[in-house]
Each structure stands twice: as structure tokens, then as C-alpha cells.
Scaffold this motif. Structure first.
Motif, PDB file in Angstrom:
ATOM      1  N   ALA A  34      10.090 -17.811  -8.238  1.00  0.00           N
ATOM      2  CA  ALA A  34      10.817 -17.427  -6.829  1.00  0.00           C
ATOM      3  C   ALA A  34       9.480 -17.553  -5.808  1.00  0.00           C
ATOM      4  N   ALA A  35       8.475 -17.068  -6.179  1.00  0.00           N
ATOM      5  CA  ALA A  35       7.060 -17.184  -5.296  1.00  0.00           C
ATOM      6  C   ALA A  35       6.917 -18.764  -4.815  1.00  0.00           C
ATOM      7  N   GLY A  36       7.086 -19.569  -5.675  1.00  0.00           N
ATOM      8  CA  GLY A  36       6.870 -20.983  -5.424  1.00  0.00           C
ATOM      9  C   GLY A  36       7.978 -21.645  -4.526  1.00  0.00           C
ATOM     10  N   PHE A  37       9.108 -21.189  -4.511  1.00  0.00           N
ATOM     11  CA  PHE A  37      10.267 -21.515  -3.922  1.00  0.00           C
ATOM     12  C   PHE A  37      10.020 -20.911  -2.525  1.00  0.00           C
ATOM     13  N   LEU A  38       9.647 -19.560  -2.284  1.00  0.00           N
ATOM     14  CA  LEU A  38       9.620 -19.026  -1.151  1.00  0.00           C
ATOM     15  C   LEU A  38       8.180 -19.447  -0.222  1.00  0.00           C
ATOM     16  N   SER A  39       7.135 -19.794  -0.917  1.00  0.00           N
ATOM     17  CA  SER A  39       6.133 -20.476  -0.413  1.00  0.00           C
ATOM     18  C   SER A  39       6.480 -21.881   0.327  1.00  0.00           C
ATOM     19  N   GLY A  40       7.233 -22.539  -0.548  1.00  0.00           N
ATOM     20  CA  GLY A  40       7.892 -23.909   0.169  1.00  0.00           C
ATOM     21  C   GLY A  40       8.408 -23.768   1.207  1.00  0.00           C
ATOM     22  N   LEU A  41       9.494 -22.708   1.112  1.00  0.00           N
ATOM     23  CA  LEU A  41      10.492 -22.714   2.145  1.00  0.00           C
ATOM     24  C   LEU A  41       9.702 -22.323   3.632  1.00  0.00           C
ATOM     25  N   LYS A  42       8.593 -21.412   3.249  1.00  0.00           N
ATOM     26  CA  LYS A  42       7.906 -21.134   4.660  1.00  0.00           C
ATOM     27  C   LYS A  42       6.961 -22.032   5.072  1.00  0.00           C
ATOM     28  N   HIS A  43       6.394 -23.163   4.351  1.00  0.00           N
ATOM     29  CA  HIS A  43       5.492 -23.956   4.572  1.00  0.00           C
ATOM     30  C   HIS A  43       5.753 -24.866   5.866  1.00  0.00           C
ATOM     31  N   PRO A  44       6.929 -25.307   5.931  1.00  0.00           N
ATOM     32  CA  PRO A  44       7.347 -26.277   7.159  1.00  0.00           C
ATOM     33  C   PRO A  44       7.135 -25.390   8.449  1.00  0.00           C
ATOM     34  N   ILE A  45       7.147 -24.112   8.329  1.00  0.00           N
ATOM     35  CA  ILE A  45       7.242 -23.397   9.776  1.00  0.00           C
ATOM     36  C   ILE A  45       5.860 -22.858   9.945  1.00  0.00           C
ATOM     37  N   SER A  46       4.982 -23.035   9.178  1.00  0.00           N
ATOM     38  CA  SER A  46       3.645 -22.167   9.075  1.00  0.00           C
ATOM     39  C   SER A  46       2.827 -23.263  10.160  1.00  0.00           C
ATOM     40  N   GLY A  47       3.214 -24.338  10.615  1.00  0.00           N
ATOM     41  CA  GLY A  47       2.337 -25.160  11.285  1.00  0.00           C
ATOM     42  C   GLY A  47       3.312 -25.725  12.659  1.00  0.00           C
ATOM     43  N   LEU A  48       2.779 -25.788  13.837  1.00  0.00           N
ATOM     44  CA  LEU A  48       3.595 -26.204  14.959  1.00  0.00           C
ATOM     45  C   LEU A  48       3.687 -27.788  14.780  1.00  0.00           C
ATOM     46  N   ASP A  49       2.896 -28.501  14.213  1.00  0.00           N
ATOM     47  CA  ASP A  49       3.013 -29.762  14.170  1.00  0.00           C
ATOM     48  C   ASP A  49       4.044 -30.125  13.431  1.00  0.00           C
ATOM     49  N   HIS A  50       4.233 -29.577  12.426  1.00  0.00           N
ATOM     50  CA  HIS A  50       5.476 -29.615  11.496  1.00  0.00           C
ATOM     51  C   HIS A  50       6.916 -29.523  12.276  1.00  0.00           C
ATOM     52  N   VAL A  51       7.041 -28.383  12.952  1.00  0.00           N
ATOM     53  CA  VAL A  51       7.914 -27.672  13.308  1.00  0.00           C
ATOM     54  C   VAL A  51       8.474 -28.785  14.479  1.00  0.00           C
ATOM     55  N   VAL A  52       7.642 -29.134  15.310  1.00  0.00           N
ATOM     56  CA  VAL A  52       8.215 -30.027  16.592  1.00  0.00           C
ATOM     57  C   VAL A  52       8.841 -31.075  16.063  1.00  0.00           C
ATOM     58  N   ALA A  53       7.874 -31.883  15.099  1.00  0.00           N
ATOM     59  CA  ALA A  53       8.458 -33.314  14.493  1.00  0.00           C
ATOM     60  C   ALA A  53       9.944 -33.035  13.874  1.00  0.00           C
ATOM     61  N   MET A  54       9.901 -31.849  13.003  1.00  0.00           N
ATOM     62  CA  MET A  54      11.502 -31.500  12.208  1.00  0.00           C
ATOM     63  C   MET A  54      12.531 -31.630  13.545  1.00  0.00           C
ATOM     64  N   ILE A  55      11.993 -30.637  14.589  1.00  0.00           N
ATOM     65  CA  ILE A  55      13.159 -30.413  15.514  1.00  0.00           C
ATOM     66  C   ILE A  55      13.449 -31.758  16.418  1.00  0.00           C
ATOM     67  N   ALA A  56      12.497 -32.829  16.317  1.00  0.00           N
ATOM     68  CA  ALA A  56      12.632 -33.860  17.296  1.00  0.00           C
ATOM     69  C   ALA A  56      13.556 -34.817  16.571  1.00  0.00           C
ATOM     70  N   VAL A  57      13.534 -34.999  15.495  1.00  0.00           N
ATOM     71  CA  VAL A  57      14.598 -35.760  14.504  1.00  0.00           C
ATOM     72  C   VAL A  57      15.825 -35.365  14.640  1.00  0.00           C
ATOM     73  N   GLY A  58      15.988 -33.915  14.691  1.00  0.00           N
ATOM     74  CA  GLY A  58      17.662 -33.497  14.985  1.00  0.00           C
ATOM     75  C   GLY A  58      18.021 -33.824  16.448  1.00  0.00           C
ATOM     76  N   LEU A  59      17.015 -33.440  17.264  1.00  0.00           N
ATOM     77  CA  LEU A  59      17.401 -34.008  18.773  1.00  0.00           C
ATOM     78  C   LEU A  59      17.603 -35.520  18.849  1.00  0.00           C
ATOM     79  N   TRP A  60      16.879 -36.252  18.418  1.00  0.00           N
ATOM     80  CA  TRP A  60      17.127 -37.622  18.573  1.00  0.00           C
ATOM     81  C   TRP A  60      18.303 -38.016  17.909  1.00  0.00           C
ATOM     82  N   GLY A  61      18.789 -37.416  16.599  1.00  0.00           N
ATOM     83  CA  GLY A  61      20.197 -37.870  16.160  1.00  0.00           C
ATOM     84  C   GLY A  61      21.242 -37.444  16.728  1.00  0.00           C
ATOM     85  N   ALA A  62      20.908 -36.229  17.545  1.00  0.00           N
ATOM     86  CA  ALA A  62      22.055 -35.768  18.298  1.00  0.00           C
ATOM     87  C   ALA A  62      22.370 -36.377  19.632  1.00  0.00           C
ATOM     88  N   GLN A  63      21.166 -37.005  20.128  1.00  0.00           N
ATOM     89  CA  GLN A  63      21.278 -38.098  20.975  1.00  0.00           C
ATOM     90  C   GLN A  63      21.945 -39.138  20.769  1.00  0.00           C
TER      91      GLN A  63
END
Length: 201
Positions: A34-63
Motif C-alpha cells: 500500500a505504501a508503494g501505491f500511495l507513493s506512486g500516487l503522490k509522486h506526479p503531484i510532487s513537482g510543478l514540472d510534472h503537474v503543468v505538463a499533465m494538465i497541458a495534455v488534457g487542455l490540448w486534448g479538449a481544444q
């Protein structure tokens, strides 16, 4: 047939709730799978560089609309999982931070200019950058935790961030929303330039 606005809004709400409560749940699990799963779940939101790129993919897809609105957010996690496997195995891959920063710059620019390439080209571009994000996640597996469940966690979190981007991107149906999304693309590209500057600073 595209899902209703209410369905997408509920999905985004569920994803956000999952991400918010991951940290609270981690306080009650200190080891094991469970610790491994939760660590992985939190990892992408631990850095702004990851967050903005992930959101950009969704924004572009919506466009771009269907089918890109689903193809891009599905292609990214699938290829990212492959990149994550390379990271878990310790396979050398140069330029990880450069690739991550470049993803924010180019995906932000795509949103800013509302680029409309063929769906295959958009998917290849998104998939290319997914390798770098996945490798970064995979190479940072905490010691003693399940690599498989850690990978499932960061793939799920990435999907949630894509969902957030898609939900925000629904404003594209209005003229003011189109302008707002382009401004968001500017902000993401500028953030990417900052991340790139940090790489070479």
C-alpha cells in the motif's frame, strides 16, 4: 458519443479527492504494498514540472476535441508506463530533466496557439514526452516498496491530472474560454522555460 459535462465534472471531482486524501492515507501506512501505491500516487503531484505538463495534455486534448480528447490522455500514461519501467530497471536515458522542461514548453505552446496537427502526430509528440516523465517517476522508486504498485499509482495520478486538464478545457466551447485556454498555454510554456533555465543554471 461524448460524455456529458456532468460526467466529466464528477470524474474530475473524484480524481481531485483521491489525490488530496492520498497524503492523509499515507500517514496510516508505513510499509508494504500500500505504501508503494500511495507513493506512486503522490509522486506526479510532487513537482510543478510534472503537474503543468499533465494538465497541458488534457487542455490540448479538449481544444482538439474528439477523438484527441481521449486519445492523448490515454496515450500519455501508456507510454509513460514504459518509461517508468526503464527507470525502475536503471536503463540509462540522458536528458530527462531537459525532456520534462521541453514538454511543458512545447505542450504549452500547442495550447497557446491551439495547434491542430493530425491526431497521429499529436499522439506521437505526447508519447515522446511521456517517456521522460515516466522515467523520472520510475527512477525514484522509494526503497523497499512495490515497483508494480508504485507504477500503478503514478499512472493513475497522471490520468487524474489529465482529467483535470480536460475538465478545465471544457470552457473551450465559449469564446472567452478559448482565450483563457490560450493564456493558460502561455503560462505553461513560460513555466517550462523556467524549468529549462533551472536545468542549466
Amino acid at each position: 458519443m461524448n460524455p456529458s459535462k456532468e460526467t466529466i465534472a464528477r470524474l474530475a471531482s473524484l480524481c481531485i479527492t483521491l489525490l488530496v486524501y492520498a497524503q492523509a492515507a499515507q500517514a496510516h501506512v508505513n510499509k508494504g504494498e500500500a505504501a508503494g501505491f500511495l507513493s506512486g500516487l503522490k509522486h506526479p503531484i510532487s513537482g510543478l514540472d510534472h503537474v503543468v505538463a499533465m494538465i497541458a495534455v488534457g487542455l490540448w486534448g479538449a481544444q482538439l476535441g474528439a477523438p484527441a480528447i481521449w486519445v492523448l490522455p490515454v496515450a500519455f500514461p501508456m507510454v509513460m508506463a514504459c518509461g517508468g519501467m526503464l527507470g525502475l530497471l536503471g536503463v540509462p536515458l540522458p536528458g530527462i530533466e531537459i525532456g520534462i522542461a521541453a514538454s511543458a514548453i512545447l505542450l504549452g505552446a500547442a495550447v497557446m496557439m491551439e495547434l491542430r496537427p493530425p491526431i497521429a502526430v499529436a499522439a506521437v509528440l505526447v508519447g515522446f514526452f511521456a517517456i521522460f516523465h515516466g522515467y523520472a517517476h520510475g527512477s525514484e522508486l522509494p526503497a523497499g516498496q512495490s515497483g508494480l504498485l508504485y507504477s500503478i499509482g503514478f499512472v493513475m495520478a497522471t490520468g487524474c491530472l489529465h482529467g483535470v486538464g480536460i475538465s478545465i478545457g471544457l470552457v473551450h466551447r465559449w469564446s472567452w474560454g478559448q482565450r483563457a485556454l490560450r493564456l493558460a498555454g502561455v503560462a505553461i510554456a513560460l513555466a517550462g522555460i523556467f524549468f529549462m533555465w533551472k536545468v542549466f543554471a
